[in-house]
Design a protein around this motif. Structure first.
Motif, PDB file in Angstrom:
ATOM      1  N   PHE A  38     -22.226 -55.961  23.525  1.00  0.00           N
ATOM      2  CA  PHE A  38     -21.161 -56.356  22.613  1.00  0.00           C
ATOM      3  C   PHE A  38     -19.794 -55.922  23.144  1.00  0.00           C
ATOM      4  O   PHE A  38     -18.804 -56.619  22.988  1.00  0.00           O
ATOM      5  CB  PHE A  38     -21.403 -55.788  21.219  1.00  0.00           C
ATOM      6  CG  PHE A  38     -22.484 -56.512  20.447  1.00  0.00           C
ATOM      7  CD1 PHE A  38     -22.919 -57.781  20.826  1.00  0.00           C
ATOM      8  CD2 PHE A  38     -23.057 -55.940  19.349  1.00  0.00           C
ATOM      9  CE1 PHE A  38     -23.897 -58.452  20.123  1.00  0.00           C
ATOM     10  CE2 PHE A  38     -24.036 -56.602  18.616  1.00  0.00           C
ATOM     11  CZ  PHE A  38     -24.452 -57.856  19.009  1.00  0.00           C
ATOM     12  N   GLU A  39     -19.738 -54.778  23.788  1.00  0.00           N
ATOM     13  CA  GLU A  39     -18.468 -54.323  24.358  1.00  0.00           C
ATOM     14  C   GLU A  39     -17.987 -55.284  25.446  1.00  0.00           C
ATOM     15  O   GLU A  39     -16.819 -55.652  25.492  1.00  0.00           O
ATOM     16  CB  GLU A  39     -18.636 -52.916  24.936  1.00  0.00           C
ATOM     17  CG  GLU A  39     -17.346 -52.327  25.473  1.00  0.00           C
ATOM     18  CD  GLU A  39     -17.556 -50.910  25.957  1.00  0.00           C
ATOM     19  OE1 GLU A  39     -17.309 -50.658  27.157  1.00  0.00           O
ATOM     20  OE2 GLU A  39     -17.957 -50.062  25.142  1.00  0.00           O
ATOM     21  N   GLN A  40     -18.892 -55.721  26.308  1.00  0.00           N
ATOM     22  CA  GLN A  40     -18.529 -56.686  27.344  1.00  0.00           C
ATOM     23  C   GLN A  40     -18.102 -58.010  26.726  1.00  0.00           C
ATOM     24  O   GLN A  40     -17.164 -58.643  27.196  1.00  0.00           O
ATOM     25  CB  GLN A  40     -19.709 -56.920  28.288  1.00  0.00           C
ATOM     26  CG  GLN A  40     -20.048 -55.742  29.161  1.00  0.00           C
ATOM     27  CD  GLN A  40     -21.374 -55.926  29.883  1.00  0.00           C
ATOM     28  OE1 GLN A  40     -22.276 -56.611  29.396  1.00  0.00           O
ATOM     29  NE2 GLN A  40     -21.495 -55.294  31.052  1.00  0.00           N
ATOM     30  N   ALA A  41     -18.769 -58.434  25.669  1.00  0.00           N
ATOM     31  CA  ALA A  41     -18.433 -59.702  25.016  1.00  0.00           C
ATOM     32  C   ALA A  41     -17.036 -59.664  24.418  1.00  0.00           C
ATOM     33  O   ALA A  41     -16.307 -60.649  24.464  1.00  0.00           O
ATOM     34  CB  ALA A  41     -19.460 -60.020  23.937  1.00  0.00           C
ATOM     35  N   LYS A  42     -16.646 -58.519  23.856  1.00  0.00           N
ATOM     36  CA  LYS A  42     -15.307 -58.399  23.257  1.00  0.00           C
ATOM     37  C   LYS A  42     -14.210 -58.492  24.313  1.00  0.00           C
ATOM     38  O   LYS A  42     -13.112 -58.945  24.028  1.00  0.00           O
ATOM     39  CB  LYS A  42     -15.170 -57.063  22.512  1.00  0.00           C
ATOM     40  CG  LYS A  42     -15.968 -57.000  21.227  1.00  0.00           C
ATOM     41  CD  LYS A  42     -15.836 -55.617  20.599  1.00  0.00           C
ATOM     42  CE  LYS A  42     -16.749 -55.465  19.405  1.00  0.00           C
ATOM     43  NZ  LYS A  42     -16.700 -54.102  18.849  1.00  0.00           N
ATOM     44  N   LEU A  43     -14.527 -58.077  25.534  1.00  0.00           N
ATOM     45  CA  LEU A  43     -13.526 -58.052  26.602  1.00  0.00           C
ATOM     46  C   LEU A  43     -13.490 -59.323  27.447  1.00  0.00           C
ATOM     47  O   LEU A  43     -12.594 -59.502  28.251  1.00  0.00           O
ATOM     48  CB  LEU A  43     -13.782 -56.848  27.520  1.00  0.00           C
ATOM     49  CG  LEU A  43     -13.695 -55.477  26.853  1.00  0.00           C
ATOM     50  CD1 LEU A  43     -14.122 -54.394  27.830  1.00  0.00           C
ATOM     51  CD2 LEU A  43     -12.301 -55.215  26.325  1.00  0.00           C
ATOM     52  N   ARG A  52     -29.508 -58.109  23.012  1.00  0.00           N
ATOM     53  CA  ARG A  52     -30.567 -57.486  22.220  1.00  0.00           C
ATOM     54  C   ARG A  52     -29.866 -56.537  21.256  1.00  0.00           C
ATOM     55  O   ARG A  52     -29.213 -55.591  21.685  1.00  0.00           O
ATOM     56  CB  ARG A  52     -31.491 -56.715  23.142  1.00  0.00           C
ATOM     57  CG  ARG A  52     -32.670 -56.093  22.449  1.00  0.00           C
ATOM     58  CD  ARG A  52     -33.525 -55.367  23.414  1.00  0.00           C
ATOM     59  NE  ARG A  52     -33.991 -56.308  24.426  1.00  0.00           N
ATOM     60  CZ  ARG A  52     -35.068 -56.116  25.176  1.00  0.00           C
ATOM     61  NH1 ARG A  52     -35.765 -55.024  25.045  1.00  0.00           N
ATOM     62  NH2 ARG A  52     -35.441 -57.011  26.057  1.00  0.00           N
ATOM     63  N   ALA A  53     -29.975 -56.835  19.952  1.00  0.00           N
ATOM     64  CA  ALA A  53     -29.238 -56.053  18.960  1.00  0.00           C
ATOM     65  C   ALA A  53     -30.050 -55.886  17.683  1.00  0.00           C
ATOM     66  O   ALA A  53     -31.008 -56.612  17.426  1.00  0.00           O
ATOM     67  CB  ALA A  53     -27.905 -56.731  18.648  1.00  0.00           C
ATOM     68  N   HIS A 112     -26.130 -50.817  21.777  1.00  0.00           N
ATOM     69  CA  HIS A 112     -25.765 -49.452  22.159  1.00  0.00           C
ATOM     70  C   HIS A 112     -24.274 -49.281  22.475  1.00  0.00           C
ATOM     71  O   HIS A 112     -23.819 -48.163  22.674  1.00  0.00           O
ATOM     72  CB  HIS A 112     -26.620 -48.994  23.351  1.00  0.00           C
ATOM     73  CG  HIS A 112     -26.358 -49.755  24.605  1.00  0.00           C
ATOM     74  ND1 HIS A 112     -26.836 -51.034  24.803  1.00  0.00           N
ATOM     75  CD2 HIS A 112     -25.656 -49.436  25.721  1.00  0.00           C
ATOM     76  CE1 HIS A 112     -26.442 -51.455  25.985  1.00  0.00           C
ATOM     77  NE2 HIS A 112     -25.727 -50.513  26.568  1.00  0.00           N
ATOM     78  N   THR A 113     -23.503 -50.382  22.483  1.00  0.00           N
ATOM     79  CA  THR A 113     -22.076 -50.276  22.812  1.00  0.00           C
ATOM     80  C   THR A 113     -21.160 -50.540  21.624  1.00  0.00           C
ATOM     81  O   THR A 113     -19.957 -50.365  21.725  1.00  0.00           O
ATOM     82  CB  THR A 113     -21.699 -51.263  23.936  1.00  0.00           C
ATOM     83  OG1 THR A 113     -21.908 -52.604  23.470  1.00  0.00           O
ATOM     84  CG2 THR A 113     -22.522 -51.012  25.187  1.00  0.00           C
ATOM     85  N   GLY A 114     -21.701 -50.999  20.505  1.00  0.00           N
ATOM     86  CA  GLY A 114     -20.854 -51.282  19.353  1.00  0.00           C
ATOM     87  C   GLY A 114     -21.492 -52.306  18.437  1.00  0.00           C
ATOM     88  O   GLY A 114     -22.686 -52.575  18.527  1.00  0.00           O
ATOM     89  N   ASN A 115     -20.664 -52.860  17.550  1.00  0.00           N
ATOM     90  CA  ASN A 115     -21.202 -53.868  16.633  1.00  0.00           C
ATOM     91  C   ASN A 115     -20.273 -55.067  16.568  1.00  0.00           C
ATOM     92  O   ASN A 115     -19.096 -54.990  16.918  1.00  0.00           O
ATOM     93  CB  ASN A 115     -21.440 -53.276  15.248  1.00  0.00           C
ATOM     94  CG  ASN A 115     -20.152 -53.042  14.495  1.00  0.00           C
ATOM     95  OD1 ASN A 115     -19.219 -52.469  15.021  1.00  0.00           O
ATOM     96  ND2 ASN A 115     -20.106 -53.496  13.262  1.00  0.00           N
TER      97      ASN A 115
END
Length: 189
Positions: A38-43, A52-53, A112-115
């Protein structure tokens, strides 16, 4: 010796169609759709990604729409409006005596990186909640105590999602809407 065997094998099989072992099915790994946190997706500005969430919250208070009344035609999912004792679909330009419920869920999922906040529509909503929108509407309309259990059962489950992003402007503010396009249970084997 091995070169000759390989060359002969290739001559015999060069017209056959081979399937990549990395493409398990339509939901398997894809070269064109990356796996991202999710962190990579936001950036990034990737229009679609796999993740996988764990579902941590599905909005379901009395003011939150969980479903809408839609056209009963198989290839149409547009919202219908009531006209006297019939339901009219603007896309099909037809009136129907009944409608179909379809999901429109808003949920939070975490890795594991955020929501992220995600939207889930009918096909993925059925998988996540384990009930059709019609079954859920019946529970909600009857004021059933089982309604809360449906959401309790659906939260804190981990899934493999294919998420698509749509960039848009709302009241002169850019924003990103993320929708679950596919959902699959995790195979822990």
């Amino acid at each position: 010796v091995y070169k000759r065997q390989l060359r002969n094998w290739y001559k015999l099989n060069s017209n056959n169609k081979f399937r990549s072992l990395s493409d398990k099915n339509s939901f398997g790994p894809s070269r064109s759709v990356p796996e991202k946190t999710f962190e990579q997706a936001k950036l990034s500005e990737t229009p679609a990604f796999y993740n996988r969430a764990t579902v941590t919250l599905i909005k379901h208070n009395e003011n939150t729409p969980l479903y809408y009344m839609s056209c009963p035609e198989p290839n149409c999912s547009k919202k219908v409006v009531q006209q006297k004792d019939m339901w009219f679909c603007g896309k099909c330009q037809k009136s129907f005596p009944e409608y179909t419920y379809r999901y429109v869920l808003s949920l939070s999922a975490s890795d594991h990186t955020g929501n992220l906040w995600l939207s889930s529509f009918n096909e993925t909503g059925v998988v996540l909640l384990g009930k059709t929108a019609h079954e859920l509407a019946t529970l909600r309309n009857e004021g059933s105590a089982d309604l809360e259990g449906v959401f309790d059962e659906a939260t804190f489950k981990t899934w493999r999602f294919k998420i698509v992003e749509k960039r848009e402007t709302y009241q002169d503010e850019p924003r990103v809407r993320r929708m679950i396009q596919e959902v699959c249970p995790i195979d822990y084997k």
